[in-house]
Motif scaffolding. Sequence first.
Motif, PDB file in Angstrom:
ATOM      1  N   VAL A   1       0.852  -1.187   0.000  1.00 50.61           N
ATOM      2  CA  VAL A   1       0.000   0.000   0.000  1.00 50.61           C
ATOM      3  C   VAL A   1       0.890   1.240   0.000  1.00 50.61           C
ATOM      4  O   VAL A   1       1.884   1.307   0.730  1.00 50.61           O
ATOM      5  CB  VAL A   1      -0.997   0.019   1.196  1.00 50.61           C
ATOM      6  N   TYR A   2       0.524   2.169  -0.848  1.00 57.99           N
ATOM      7  CA  TYR A   2       1.227   3.438  -1.001  1.00 57.99           C
ATOM      8  C   TYR A   2       0.290   4.543  -0.526  1.00 57.99           C
ATOM      9  O   TYR A   2      -0.777   4.728  -1.110  1.00 57.99           O
ATOM     10  CB  TYR A   2       1.593   3.669  -2.464  1.00 57.99           C
ATOM     11  N   LEU A   3       0.671   5.258   0.521  1.00 62.86           N
ATOM     12  CA  LEU A   3      -0.168   6.334   1.040  1.00 62.86           C
ATOM     13  C   LEU A   3       0.221   7.662   0.406  1.00 62.86           C
ATOM     14  O   LEU A   3       1.409   7.915   0.151  1.00 62.86           O
ATOM     15  CB  LEU A   3      -0.021   6.455   2.552  1.00 62.86           C
ATOM     16  N   ALA A   4      -0.785   8.494   0.162  1.00 62.59           N
ATOM     17  CA  ALA A   4      -0.528   9.869  -0.262  1.00 62.59           C
ATOM     18  C   ALA A   4       0.154  10.594   0.898  1.00 62.59           C
ATOM     19  O   ALA A   4       0.112  10.131   2.044  1.00 62.59           O
ATOM     20  CB  ALA A   4      -1.842  10.558  -0.618  1.00 62.59           C
ATOM     21  N   GLY A   5       0.753  11.719   0.612  1.00 62.02           N
ATOM     22  CA  GLY A   5       1.375  12.499   1.671  1.00 62.02           C
ATOM     23  C   GLY A   5       0.352  12.899   2.723  1.00 62.02           C
ATOM     24  O   GLY A   5      -0.726  13.387   2.388  1.00 62.02           O
ATOM     25  N   GLN A   6       0.688  12.677   3.982  1.00 62.94           N
ATOM     26  CA  GLN A   6      -0.214  12.977   5.090  1.00 62.94           C
ATOM     27  C   GLN A   6       0.305  14.173   5.875  1.00 62.94           C
ATOM     28  O   GLN A   6       1.454  14.178   6.312  1.00 62.94           O
ATOM     29  CB  GLN A   6      -0.355  11.761   6.017  1.00 62.94           C
TER      30      GLN A   6
ATOM     31  N   LEU B   1       7.264  -0.170   5.358  1.00 60.84           N
ATOM     32  CA  LEU B   1       8.530  -0.488   4.710  1.00 60.84           C
ATOM     33  C   LEU B   1       9.427   0.744   4.595  1.00 60.84           C
ATOM     34  O   LEU B   1      10.628   0.667   4.808  1.00 60.84           O
ATOM     35  CB  LEU B   1       8.269  -1.042   3.303  1.00 60.84           C
ATOM     36  N   GLN B   2       8.822   1.864   4.234  1.00 57.81           N
ATOM     37  CA  GLN B   2       9.575   3.095   4.020  1.00 57.81           C
ATOM     38  C   GLN B   2       8.715   4.308   4.345  1.00 57.81           C
ATOM     39  O   GLN B   2       7.511   4.304   4.066  1.00 57.81           O
ATOM     40  CB  GLN B   2      10.023   3.189   2.567  1.00 57.81           C
ATOM     41  N   THR B   3       9.346   5.318   4.920  1.00 55.24           N
ATOM     42  CA  THR B   3       8.674   6.589   5.164  1.00 55.24           C
ATOM     43  C   THR B   3       9.586   7.717   4.705  1.00 55.24           C
ATOM     44  O   THR B   3      10.764   7.749   5.048  1.00 55.24           O
ATOM     45  CB  THR B   3       8.342   6.779   6.656  1.00 55.24           C
ATOM     46  N   LEU B   4       9.008   8.614   3.913  1.00 49.06           N
ATOM     47  CA  LEU B   4       9.689   9.842   3.517  1.00 49.06           C
ATOM     48  C   LEU B   4       9.037  10.970   4.297  1.00 49.06           C
ATOM     49  O   LEU B   4       7.806  11.081   4.320  1.00 49.06           O
ATOM     50  CB  LEU B   4       9.547  10.084   2.020  1.00 49.06           C
TER      51      LEU B   4
ATOM     52  N   ALA C   1      13.759   8.556   5.359  1.00 48.00           N
ATOM     53  CA  ALA C   1      14.559   9.716   4.973  1.00 48.00           C
ATOM     54  C   ALA C   1      13.776  10.965   5.343  1.00 48.00           C
ATOM     55  O   ALA C   1      12.549  10.976   5.298  1.00 48.00           O
ATOM     56  CB  ALA C   1      14.843   9.699   3.477  1.00 48.00           C
ATOM     57  N   THR C   2      14.504  12.009   5.723  1.00 47.43           N
ATOM     58  CA  THR C   2      13.878  13.285   6.067  1.00 47.43           C
ATOM     59  C   THR C   2      14.586  14.394   5.302  1.00 47.43           C
ATOM     60  O   THR C   2      15.816  14.432   5.262  1.00 47.43           O
ATOM     61  CB  THR C   2      13.985  13.556   7.588  1.00 47.43           C
ATOM     62  N   SER C   3      13.790  15.272   4.713  1.00 43.31           N
ATOM     63  CA  SER C   3      14.332  16.399   3.958  1.00 43.31           C
ATOM     64  C   SER C   3      13.542  17.662   4.281  1.00 43.31           C
ATOM     65  O   SER C   3      12.406  17.593   4.715  1.00 43.31           O
ATOM     66  CB  SER C   3      14.209  16.155   2.449  1.00 43.31           C
ATOM     67  N   GLU C   4      14.163  18.792   4.022  1.00 47.17           N
ATOM     68  CA  GLU C   4      13.459  20.069   4.106  1.00 47.17           C
ATOM     69  C   GLU C   4      12.847  20.357   2.741  1.00 47.17           C
ATOM     70  O   GLU C   4      13.492  20.146   1.705  1.00 47.17           O
ATOM     71  CB  GLU C   4      14.421  21.181   4.495  1.00 47.17           C
ATOM     72  N   ALA C   5      11.599  20.804   2.742  1.00 49.03           N
ATOM     73  CA  ALA C   5      10.915  21.106   1.485  1.00 49.03           C
ATOM     74  C   ALA C   5       9.827  22.137   1.727  1.00 49.03           C
ATOM     75  O   ALA C   5       9.261  22.221   2.817  1.00 49.03           O
ATOM     76  CB  ALA C   5      10.296  19.842   0.903  1.00 49.03           C
ATOM     77  N   LYS C   6       9.520  22.885   0.707  1.00 42.46           N
ATOM     78  CA  LYS C   6       8.377  23.791   0.764  1.00 42.46           C
ATOM     79  C   LYS C   6       7.132  22.920   0.591  1.00 42.46           C
ATOM     80  O   LYS C   6       7.008  22.195  -0.389  1.00 42.46           O
ATOM     81  CB  LYS C   6       8.472  24.828  -0.352  1.00 42.46           C
ATOM     82  N   LEU C   7       6.220  22.964   1.560  1.00 42.15           N
ATOM     83  CA  LEU C   7       5.034  22.124   1.523  1.00 42.15           C
ATOM     84  C   LEU C   7       3.878  22.832   0.822  1.00 42.15           C
ATOM     85  O   LEU C   7       3.986  23.993   0.441  1.00 42.15           O
ATOM     86  CB  LEU C   7       4.666  21.683   2.941  1.00 42.15           C
ATOM     87  N   ALA C   8       2.768  22.143   0.647  1.00 40.52           N
ATOM     88  CA  ALA C   8       1.651  22.610  -0.171  1.00 40.52           C
ATOM     89  C   ALA C   8       1.024  23.917   0.307  1.00 40.52           C
ATOM     90  O   ALA C   8       0.479  24.665  -0.493  1.00 40.52           O
ATOM     91  CB  ALA C   8       0.580  21.529  -0.262  1.00 40.52           C
TER      92      ALA C   8
ATOM     93  N   LYS D   1       3.804  22.071   8.482  1.00 34.75           N
ATOM     94  CA  LYS D   1       5.173  22.002   8.960  1.00 34.75           C
ATOM     95  C   LYS D   1       5.831  20.653   8.651  1.00 34.75           C
ATOM     96  O   LYS D   1       7.056  20.561   8.626  1.00 34.75           O
ATOM     97  CB  LYS D   1       5.220  22.249  10.468  1.00 34.75           C
ATOM     98  N   VAL D   2       4.997  19.605   8.439  1.00 34.13           N
ATOM     99  CA  VAL D   2       5.540  18.260   8.239  1.00 34.13           C
ATOM    100  C   VAL D   2       4.589  17.449   7.360  1.00 34.13           C
ATOM    101  O   VAL D   2       3.369  17.651   7.409  1.00 34.13           O
ATOM    102  CB  VAL D   2       5.775  17.564   9.606  1.00 34.13           C
ATOM    103  N   GLU D   3       5.175  16.576   6.555  1.00 36.76           N
ATOM    104  CA  GLU D   3       4.394  15.685   5.698  1.00 36.76           C
ATOM    105  C   GLU D   3       5.049  14.307   5.695  1.00 36.76           C
ATOM    106  O   GLU D   3       6.277  14.209   5.624  1.00 36.76           O
ATOM    107  CB  GLU D   3       4.329  16.232   4.272  1.00 36.76           C
TER     108      GLU D   3
END
Length: 113
Positions: free
Chosen positions: A22-27, A60-63, A92-99, A104-106
């Motif tokens: 299962v692949y979740l959309a960004g939360q 399995l993986q979280t971005l 993995a964790t990165s800094e990004a401009k969110l929607a 503050k976090v996705e």
Amino acid sequence: MSIQRIEPGARMSGAVVHGNTVYLAGQVGEGDSVTDQCKDALAEVDRLLAAVGSDKSKILQTLIYLSDIADFAEMNAAWEAWVDSANTPARATSEAKLAAPKYKVEFIVTAAI
């Protein structure tokens, strides 16, 4: 193999199941602090995983995207309080401009079913 779309919308689905994955959309979550937003977003991860018969022990993986990497420690504290410590995923964790500026976090999650 079939593809099952969970909570499909015009732009995206809340989750997509293909095979036993299962692949979740960004939360993202609501709240004023990174901690509040993490708790809210991770509750949505729990809900979506449960909807397909999975749970956080099967991640399995979280971005993770932070609008400000200075919030890394606060996010980690919320994450560590939530994650199944016996079954930690690749991450993995990165800094990004969110929607939207309020976010503050996705979290983007891939899990086994």
